[in-house]
Design an enzyme around this catalytic site. Structure first.
Site: not given
Length: 857
Positions: A131, A270, A304-305
């Site tokens: 990304e 992160g 989150h992931e």
């Protein structure tokens, strides 16, 4: 676009739209040989795609060498069609087969396929990070999120390695010392969430049952030398809690065949949401005692992931202007999941203290932008991984949920997944479903909240009679002239009074009344509060539903300063902390008053994440906002107070550890450095403090920066800890040696030579800027402005942006620094907007510091 790199490095939105109108991809088959040495690997890509007959386009491939390009059985001249970044594809047919055979370089910047050698055992570890635009560093690809396809990977690597990708790992086919792993095709996904992680990683296995009855294999991976510290069961527990929550809320079973979580070295972020193969920052494997705040941060990151597996991976943005929605949704959902389905029931307190403070800070920079940012090209994307994209977006989503209702919001999300699974969408697609589920017209909301920049400020206006009864109550809303939009807010007002007081106990500050309302316009009358007795403290935005800065009225502020530690609940206390911090940052109140407020109350703060944020803000206040003539004395006084707080804290407690670390970072005087030295030597510290290896490095670095230790001492410490963590800590300590010669050596290694890996560079920059005497940095101001344009042109985004932001002379708070910046910006012009933005943001920090210092005089 970097000046000396091919134009194809910077894909524009116009180019992506044009290519998406020509090409539809059916499949990729990627074959990699990872046994070719330490510089390059071989990469063969076979792409099946349909196209407009007779049209021409290009495919992205950042390569060391292109050996052959074959299109529909015709071998093209590789030298003619490839420039090392793009491969031109002329005269396409309706159906096409493209084969690209190339060598691609390993990276040490955390971009593309990153190669790392473990200093403990000399084993090689690889991982991909794609990304935004870096899958093209590993294989030939139409590098844009809306050209989805299935990907098949065939990987040859040393036989003793483990190889992980998006699909379940197949049994390897061994030939001698090598083996080949032939992965099954992935579902239809975007290229930036494909993944390859390879090396002698070790793992712990688990499983769970999905809502559709499938058994989902789970894996947690780390390097061999870190496995003894991996608390896999905690990670599995959070993963199961996240699966349960998301599958219920989203109404869609987990979309992939397995779920691996891999902790990898020298990671820049992160974590990264690769489909079924999430990579994490390796410092989330805890080899020493860490604070509860760090453990909670890892938990939020895990959730989150996992949320991205649905929002981002199953349904993907069409172009990067909706990056904010991808990240904001995951940020919002991870906090919601933590608060409602894990032990982190105070997650919204953490969100308020960490995420929202980040958002407010970013939203007051000159580079602030609407949540829906204009993304013209890839460079725009890279600099928009910011507090607007993540934290403000998530805050605004929370505001939207409060406005339409959580059940209605989730019903719209479920319909969205049902309609768009495996496809690409735009913001309008989600808003359409939310309008249907809630019955609300979201056009005005979207316009005011998503298409304008800036943060509003809310203040109470209260009148009372002689008996203390409220005769008038209004909420006043303001905006700064640069961003004048006045927005609607769903907000609450809380009344707080002391309860349970007696002669020996002042009581706890508890909420005695609450009203929730729509705040709109510059003035909102709250008639229902008239006739009530004025409480000790009035708190706007109680519950933190709104995205707005809040100010306390004079009486409430005075009471809060005396009773901040007496709040029974963490969230309202955190909102008052945040209001005080905003006022100090904005130069409305003297910085030294904020220092006094923190030191008087932080010892009673129970939330680890809030303590972390307060100590970080305290350091920033001392470094930047306290007037120069007071700064030395206030810093020494603060260090002494933190040492006292460490002694008063519960033995072995989280707060005690945080106070000791903060004290060591601030230690200046001979007496303070003596205390640090006694800790390193193994005695003389507060009872309960255990000095493990990571804390030792922080203490050693304090003594180095204070001139008490040098190269020989750092070498001795490195002899105790020859791990990657030890090497990075030693690099940071060496860079903090307080001599002109040491600083010059760091400058040369980072800026002039500039070939160190990403993690080592970050450590060196951190040490370079760690100074007790800012005069050490003065010789580098001119060098900085003479160098950074060349750095930006020559190096990758990750490396160059770290140098530009990390080495800016922010600690030299003076008009001279602003003048030097302005001269550089004038010379730079508008040709390199991403570089200009980073420098402007750094300049704003100096402007803000000067204003705060003036207020502190």
């Amino acid at each position: 676009m970097s000046d000396n790199q091919p134009s194809g490095m910077n894909l524009t939105r116009a180019e992506a739209r044009e290519r998406a109108g020509i090409v539809a991809v059916d499949s990729y088959h990627v074959t990699l040989d990872l046994t070719r040495g330490d510089a390059v690997f071989s990469s063969t890509t076979v792409v099946h795609f349909r196209a407009t007959a007779g049209a021409s386009t290009f495919i992205d491939a950042i390569t060391a060498t292109v050996h052959s390009v074959t299109l529909n059985g015709v071998e093209l001249d590789a030298a003619e069609v490839s420039d090392g970044v793009r491969i031109q594809l002329p005269t396409l047919a309706l159906t096409n087969i493209l084969t690209v055979v190339a060598d691609a370089p390993y990276m040490n910047t955390g971009e593309g396929l990153h190669r790392f050698v473990d200093p403990v055992d000399n084993e090689v570890y690889l991982y991909s990070q794609f990304e935004v635009p870096d899958s093209r560093r590993m294989f030939a690809v139409f590098e844009q999120p809306d050209l989805k396809a299935p990907f098949s990977f065939n990987i040859t690597a040393p036989a003793h390695w483990d190889v992980i990708s998006n699909s379940p790992t197949p049994a390897p086919l061994a030939v001698g010392t090598s083996a080949t792993w032939n992965f099954a095709p992935t579902p239809v996904i975007s290229s930036y969430i494909t993944a390859l992680i390879a090396g002698p990683y070790q793992n712990v296995r688990g499983e769970l049952t999905s809502s559709d009855g499938r058994t989902i294999p789970l894996g947690v991976f780390a390097r061999k030398s870190l496995m003894q510290y991996l608390d896999a069961e905690n990670i599995f527990e959070l993963t199961r809690q996240g699966f349960e929550f998301y599958e219920k809320q989203f109404g869609t079973p987990y979309p992939f065949a397995k779920y691996d979580q891999l902790f990898v070295p020298e990671f820049n972020a992160g974590a990264m949401e690769n489909a079924g193969a999430v990579t994490f920052l390796e410092t989330y494997v805890f080899r020493s005692k860490v604070t509860d705040a760090v453990v909670e941060r890892r938990a939020i990151t895990i959730l989150h992931e996992l949320a991205h597996m649905w929002f981002g991976d199953l349904v993907t943005m069409r172009w990067w202007n909706d990056l904010w929605l991808n990240e904001s949704f995951a940020e919002f959902m991870s906090t919601l999941a933590a608060a409602e389905n894990t032990r982190y029931t105070n997650a919204w307190t953490t969100f308020s203290s960490m995420e929202k403070s980040w958002a407010y800070r970013q939203d007051q920079l000159p580079s602030t932008h609407p949540i829906v940012a204009e993304i013209k090209d890839l460079e725009d994307v890279l600099v928009n991984f910011d507090g607007i994209t993540y934290a403000k977006g998530a805050s605004v989503l929370r505001q939207l949920v409060a406005w339409v209702g959580q059940e209605e919001f989730m019903a719209g999300v479920r319909a969205y997944f049902g309609k768009h699974a495996w496809g690409n969408t735009e913001l309008a697609d989600l808003l359409r479903e939310l309008e249907i589920s809630s019955g609300r017209d979201l056009k005005d909301w979207s316009s005011l909240w998503l298409e304008t920049a800036g943060v509003n400020t809310l203040r109470p206006e209260i009148t009372v009679d002689d008996d203390g009864v409220i005769t008038g109550f209004a909420v006043l809303q303001s905006a700064v002239p640069e961003h004048p939009t006045i927005r609607p807010h769903r907000a609450a007002i809380g009344f707080y009074d002391l309860a349970g007081a007696d002669e020996s106990y002042c009581g706890k500050l508890v909420r005695t009344h609450r009203v929730e309302l729509d705040v709109d316009g510059e003035r909102t009358e709250v008639a229902e509060l008239t006739g009530r007795r004025r409480p000790a403290l009035v708190l706007l935005n109680d519950g933190d539903l709104a995205y707005a800065k809040v100010r306390l009225d004079e009486a409430s502020l005075s009471f809060a300063k005396a009773h901040l530690k007496d709040f029974a609940d963490s969230l309202p206390r955190t909102l008052v902390w945040g209001s005080a911090w905003d006022a100090a940052r904005d130069g409305e109140t003297p910085a030294r008053e904020y220092v006094d407020l923190v030191l008087a109350n932080i010892g009673s703060e129970s939330d680890s994440s809030v303590v972390t944020v307060l100590l970080r803000q305290l350091t920033t206040t001392l470094m930047f906002y306290v007037a120069e003539e007071h700064r030395g004395a206030v810093t020494v006084r603060t260090g002494d107070a933190l040492w006292t707080l460490a002694g008063q804290a519960d033995e072995g407690s989280d707060s005690q550890l945080q106070f000791v670390k903060a004290f060591a970072a601030l230690a200046r005087t001979g007496e303070q450095l003596d205390a640090v030295a006694r800790l390193v030597a193994g005695g003389g510290g507060p009872a309960g403090v255990e000095v493990d290896q990571d804390l030792r490095w922080e203490l050693v670095s304090s003594l180095v920066a204070g001139g008490r230790m040098g190269e020989a001492d750092i070498d001795t410490e490195l002899g105790r800890d020859r791990t990657q963590t030890g090497q990075l800590a030693a690099a940071g300590a060496r860079a903090s040696i307080p001599t002109p010669e040491a600083k010059a050596a760091v400058w040369n290694s980072v800026v002039v030579d500039g070939d160190m890996p990403n993690a080592a560079q970050r450590s060196a920059i951190g040490g370079f800027t760690r100074v007790n005497d800012t005069k050490l940095l003065e010789p580098f101001v001119a060098k900085y402005f003479a160098s950074i344009r060349k750095v930006w042109a020559a190096k990758s985004h990750e490396i160059s942006s770290t140098i530009v932001t990390g080495l800016y002379p922010s600690q030299l708070v003076s008009q001279g620094t602003i003048d030097a910046t302005d001269a550089f910006l004038t010379e730079l012009g508008s040709d390199t907007p991403s570089l200009r933005r980073l420098v402007l943001e750094s300049r704003d920090g100096v402007v803000r510091a000067l204003k705060a210092r003036a207020a502190d005089k």
